[in-house]
Design an enzyme around this catalytic site. Structure first.
Site, mmCIF file in Angstrom:
data_model
loop_
_atom_site.group_PDB
_atom_site.id
_atom_site.type_symbol
_atom_site.label_atom_id
_atom_site.label_comp_id
_atom_site.label_asym_id
_atom_site.label_seq_id
_atom_site.Cartn_x
_atom_site.Cartn_y
_atom_site.Cartn_z
ATOM 1 N N GLU A 22 -46.876 27.487 -16.812
ATOM 2 C CA GLU A 22 -48.070 26.337 -16.323
ATOM 3 C C GLU A 22 -46.575 25.038 -17.022
ATOM 4 O OE1 GLU A 22 -50.929 27.097 -18.887
ATOM 5 O OE2 GLU A 22 -52.344 27.917 -16.978
ATOM 6 N N HIS A 27 -52.242 19.989 -6.052
ATOM 7 C CA HIS A 27 -51.679 20.226 -5.447
ATOM 8 C C HIS A 27 -52.024 22.077 -5.139
ATOM 9 C CE1 HIS A 27 -48.821 21.632 -2.317
ATOM 10 N NE2 HIS A 27 -48.329 20.471 -2.158
ATOM 11 N N VAL A 54 -55.411 55.807 -37.150
ATOM 12 C CA VAL A 54 -54.591 56.153 -35.284
ATOM 13 C C VAL A 54 -53.481 56.564 -35.791
ATOM 14 C CG1 VAL A 54 -55.956 54.427 -33.860
ATOM 15 C CG2 VAL A 54 -53.430 54.219 -35.344
ATOM 16 N N LYS A 68 -50.411 28.172 -11.108
ATOM 17 C CA LYS A 68 -50.879 28.390 -12.128
ATOM 18 C C LYS A 68 -52.220 29.438 -12.546
ATOM 19 C CE LYS A 68 -50.564 23.964 -14.214
ATOM 20 N NZ LYS A 68 -51.180 22.720 -14.636
ATOM 21 N N GLU A 90 -49.864 15.697 -10.063
ATOM 22 C CA GLU A 90 -50.672 15.700 -8.960
ATOM 23 C C GLU A 90 -51.391 17.414 -9.226
ATOM 24 O OE1 GLU A 90 -48.892 14.357 -5.462
ATOM 25 O OE2 GLU A 90 -47.276 12.269 -7.085
ATOM 26 N N GLU A 120 -48.875 36.216 -21.771
ATOM 27 C CA GLU A 120 -48.894 35.159 -22.445
ATOM 28 C C GLU A 120 -48.272 33.245 -22.024
ATOM 29 O OE1 GLU A 120 -52.453 31.945 -22.442
ATOM 30 O OE2 GLU A 120 -52.667 33.914 -21.776
ATOM 31 N N ILE A 148 -60.219 53.447 -25.060
ATOM 32 C CA ILE A 148 -60.023 54.724 -24.788
ATOM 33 C C ILE A 148 -59.554 55.478 -26.352
ATOM 34 C CG2 ILE A 148 -58.704 56.701 -23.781
ATOM 35 C CD1 ILE A 148 -58.196 54.323 -21.227
#
Length: 138
Positions: free
Chosen positions: A90, A101, A64, A108, A99, A83, A128
């Site tokens: 998270e 919710h 390339v 998340k 809990e 990420e 591409i």
């Protein structure tokens, strides 16, 4: 003062302890700890690392251009950084509540969606770059 409200002294993040070099080194090693955590615990990060290795292998095999290589490097870095932000979001949500919710789920899901959108866009950019090179072989 409520027992849940911390005083200013308790809220100090200890960012001024030690000299500048030790603080920079400490920050660097904390960042490395985050990467190690992602490698050990986040299966999506492992998949992204394998995909990244394949991208750079293809970049070498198909020779390339410099510009294409820079684009690939930036895209790989952006996907992996996104990420990591997803993982941080998270973790923060889990810290606040374990809990079920709707808002916790939304936070998340939205963070995961950002990673997915960037991954798809990066994949398209990679196609591409690589498809014309692959077609040139035939």
């Amino acid at each position: 003062m409520s027992s849940k409200v911390k005083s200013k002294k308790e809220m100090i993040r200890h960012k001024e302890e030690g000299n500048a070099i030790s603080r920079y080194c400490s920050s660097f090693f904390h960042a490395v700890d985050g990467i190690v955590y992602a490698i050990e615990k986040e299966h999506n990060f492992i998949i992204m690392m394998i995909a990244s290795l394949l991208v750079f292998l293809f970049a070498i095999l198909f020779s390339v251009s410099f510009t294409e290589l820079m684009i690939l490097i930036i895209l790989v870095a952006l996907v992996m950084a996104c990420e990591m932000v997803n993982t941080a979001i998270e973790a923060i949500v889990d810290l606040v509540t374990l809990e079920q919710h709707p808002l916790a789920g939304l936070a998340k899901d939205a963070a995961a969606s950002a990673s997915l959108i960037l991954s798809i866009a990066s994949f398209i950019c990679g196609m591409i770059i690589f498809i014309p090179k692959i077609l040139a072989l035939f």
